[in-house]
Scaffold this active site. Structure first.
Site, PDB file in Angstrom:
ATOM      1  N   LYS A 147      54.587  29.368 -24.758  1.00 44.22           N
ATOM      2  CA  LYS A 147      54.698  27.934 -24.988  1.00 44.22           C
ATOM      3  C   LYS A 147      54.071  27.583 -26.335  1.00 44.22           C
ATOM      4  CE  LYS A 147      53.510  23.562 -22.602  1.00 44.22           C
ATOM      5  NZ  LYS A 147      52.856  23.018 -21.389  1.00 44.22           N
ATOM      6  N   SER A 173      55.387  20.028 -18.713  1.00 46.10           N
ATOM      7  CA  SER A 173      55.703  20.166 -20.124  1.00 46.10           C
ATOM      8  C   SER A 173      56.101  21.572 -20.544  1.00 46.10           C
ATOM      9  CB  SER A 173      54.506  19.705 -20.966  1.00 46.10           C
ATOM     10  OG  SER A 173      53.379  20.531 -20.725  1.00 46.10           O
ATOM     11  N   SER A 228      52.485  20.804 -15.147  1.00 44.80           N
ATOM     12  CA  SER A 228      53.270  21.282 -16.289  1.00 44.80           C
ATOM     13  C   SER A 228      53.699  22.740 -16.209  1.00 44.80           C
ATOM     14  CB  SER A 228      52.498  21.053 -17.594  1.00 44.80           C
ATOM     15  OG  SER A 228      52.516  19.690 -17.936  1.00 44.80           O
TER      16      SER A 228
END
Length: 504
Positions: free
Chosen positions: A87, A167, A191
């Site tokens: 990420k 996210s 997330s």
């Protein structure tokens, strides 16, 4: 179809990043066999990310993945050349770490976060960076999950018009699409687990403090953690074994070494026989199709020998209000500290400067939504109010919540649907998810482990099953998840791109 300026800029940004990297040297792998699964992953990326209607999961990709994998496959290390996407709020030495924001496109720190250093030491290949909800979805109350100004919108591989949640949007979508063996996500509240659920993969939000947060773009010193996302519980456990451990720069990890180890141990013969599990019935929400799928999961666990205990509980809304107050205060505090310490030549050194940058670049940064959460956070300086909110949120989530429910009902874990089916992405109106499904916030606020495992689908859209336990019970949750995987009977959906590849 309207294409955002961010989406047009993506190939240029990727090219600019790639040109700064050393080129791969094919000779390194000349006499070494490239693992066939890595070859297949790279082909999927070429077909479904580099050409045509892209999923939009990857921000930047390594140029020498196959060479690295070939070299490490025979190394005898635990990960042995397996590919991992990261990420883009976690620092890696090859690329800038942008958190999806144009303010950080120059955030090229040339360093690895400690968790990435551990991953490499275990023989893992960092194959690229994944898109995310910009600033980990803490900028606006009406954002669209999976959108960032750097890379546009990440689509759900199961249905490209549907959302990939956030996210850790790109991490979840990339694993589901078969672009890598596994991925690193981060979570403050939902997330990792929500993208895992709606993309049909496994995601573990570990106990806060099991994995280092150093050199990770932060939101909350109380709740932030990185964690694994993979296609099976065993793979997630293997990745967690590599990245877990104490870090002298992160005080929260002081006890991590005492709790780390081989998280794959005992997974193959883990059993639900005689295990008491609490059922959070009020987390099912109002959808009958999700309720039916959850009932099927409970029936599978019961057949496998689990003792299920129905628990009539739901959180006090005040818990969420206290959590939000905590996050606003810690957002300003932690972002200011991270930006001021970055060794890169970035144009922002505080949250206030990020707000000004976004306003000055509104035509690109605020095309679809604003920054009202940032604007609230920058004003939160009352430490006494913050400390009270933190104490209140911990009391409601941990002392009177998770820990009390486990103890009073004599259960080792709580289960609930993780989230509802993926919703249609809508950049104009923002997210439209089923907010009455799931209770993952209790584990997030308490800093406790939360594992999401696929349990089936509603209208071919994946739904995850959550296992939540007390702090440092990560291994126990993984064992429960592995036992459930073997007991599960509903079929799991396959992204069309993978189904088409199997039929070729």
């Amino acid at each position: 179809m309207t294409i955002s300026p961010a989406r047009i800029a993506l190939p240029l940004l990727s090219l600019a990043i790639a040109l700064t990297l050393p080129q791969a040297r094919p000779a390194q792998a000349r006499d070494l066999a490239v693992p066939p699964e890595v070859v297949a992953e790279q082909e999927r990326i070429r077909r479904h990310e580099d050409a045509g209607e892209a999923i939009g999961a990857i921000i930047a990709a390594a140029l020498d993945v196959e060479a690295q994998a070939a070299k490490l496959a025979a190394s005898g290390r635990p990960l042995a050349g397996r590919t991992v996407l990261v990420k883009d709020n976690v620092e890696t030495r090859e690329w800038p770490t942008t958190a999806g924001s144009l303010a950080l496109v120059a955030n090229d720190t040339r360093r690895d976060a400690p968790l990435i250093a551990r991953l490499r030491a275990a023989g893992g290949v960092v194959s690229g960076k994944t898109n995310l909800s910009e600033w980990a979805n803490i900028r606006s109350t009406r954002s669209t999950s999976g959108w960032s100004a750097v890379s546009g919108l990440t689509r759900n591989p199961h249905a490209p018009t549907r959302n990939s949640c956030g996210s850790s949007s790109g991490s979840g979508a990339a694993v589901a699409a078969g672009f890598a063996w596994a991925a690193i996500g981060t979570e403050t509240d939902g997330s990792i687990t929500c993208p895992a659920s709606v993309n049909g993969v496994v995601g573990l939000k570990p106990t806060v403090g099991l994995v280092s947060r150093t050199h990770v773009v932060p939101i909350s010193s109380s709740q932030d953690t990185a964690g694994p996302m993979a296609r099976s519980v065993r793979d997630a456990a293997l990745l967690l074994s590599a990245i877990a451990g104490s870090d002298p720069l992160d005080p929260a990890t002081r006890d991590a070494d005492a709790h780390r180890g081989d998280f794959t141990a005992g997974l193959d013969d883990a059993s639900l026989q005689g295990v008491r599990i609490g059922v959070l019935r009020k987390a099912v929400g109002s959808r009958k199709d999700v309720a039916a799928l959850f009932d099927a999961a409970l029936a599978d666990m019961r057949r496998a020998g689990a003792e299920l205990v129905e628990i009539d509980w739901q959180p006090d809304p005040a818990m969420g209000e206290a959590e939000y107050a905590v996050l606003l205060y810690e957002l300003r505090e932690t972002i200011d500290a991270y930006l001021s310490a970055s060794p890169a030549a970035i144009p922002v050194r505080s949250l206030a400067e990020v707000i000004d940058f976004n306003a000055a670049n509104a035509d690109r940064e605020m095309t679809w939504f604003g920054q009202e959460i940032f604007e609230q956070a920058v004003t939160k300086t009352d430490r006494e109010a913050y400390l009270k909110a933190r104490a209140d949120s911990l009391r409601m989530a941990r002392t009177e919540g998770l820990d009390k429910l486990l103890a009073d009902n004599r259960v080792v874990a709580l289960v609930a649907p993780t989230a509802g089916p993926a919703w249609t992405s809508d950049l104009v109106n923002g997210d439209n998810y089923a907010s009455d499904i799931g209770m993952g916030s209790i584990a997030a606020i308490a800093g406790a482990p939360h594992l999401s495992v696929p349990m089936g689908a509603v209208h071919d859209l994946p739904i995850g099953l959550s296992f939540m336990g007390p702090a440092w019970s990560d291994h126990r949750m993984l064992k429960l998840g592995a036992a459930y995987e073997r007991a599960r009977t509903p079929p799991l959906p396959v992204p069309p791109m993978l189904a088409a590849a199997k039929s070729d």
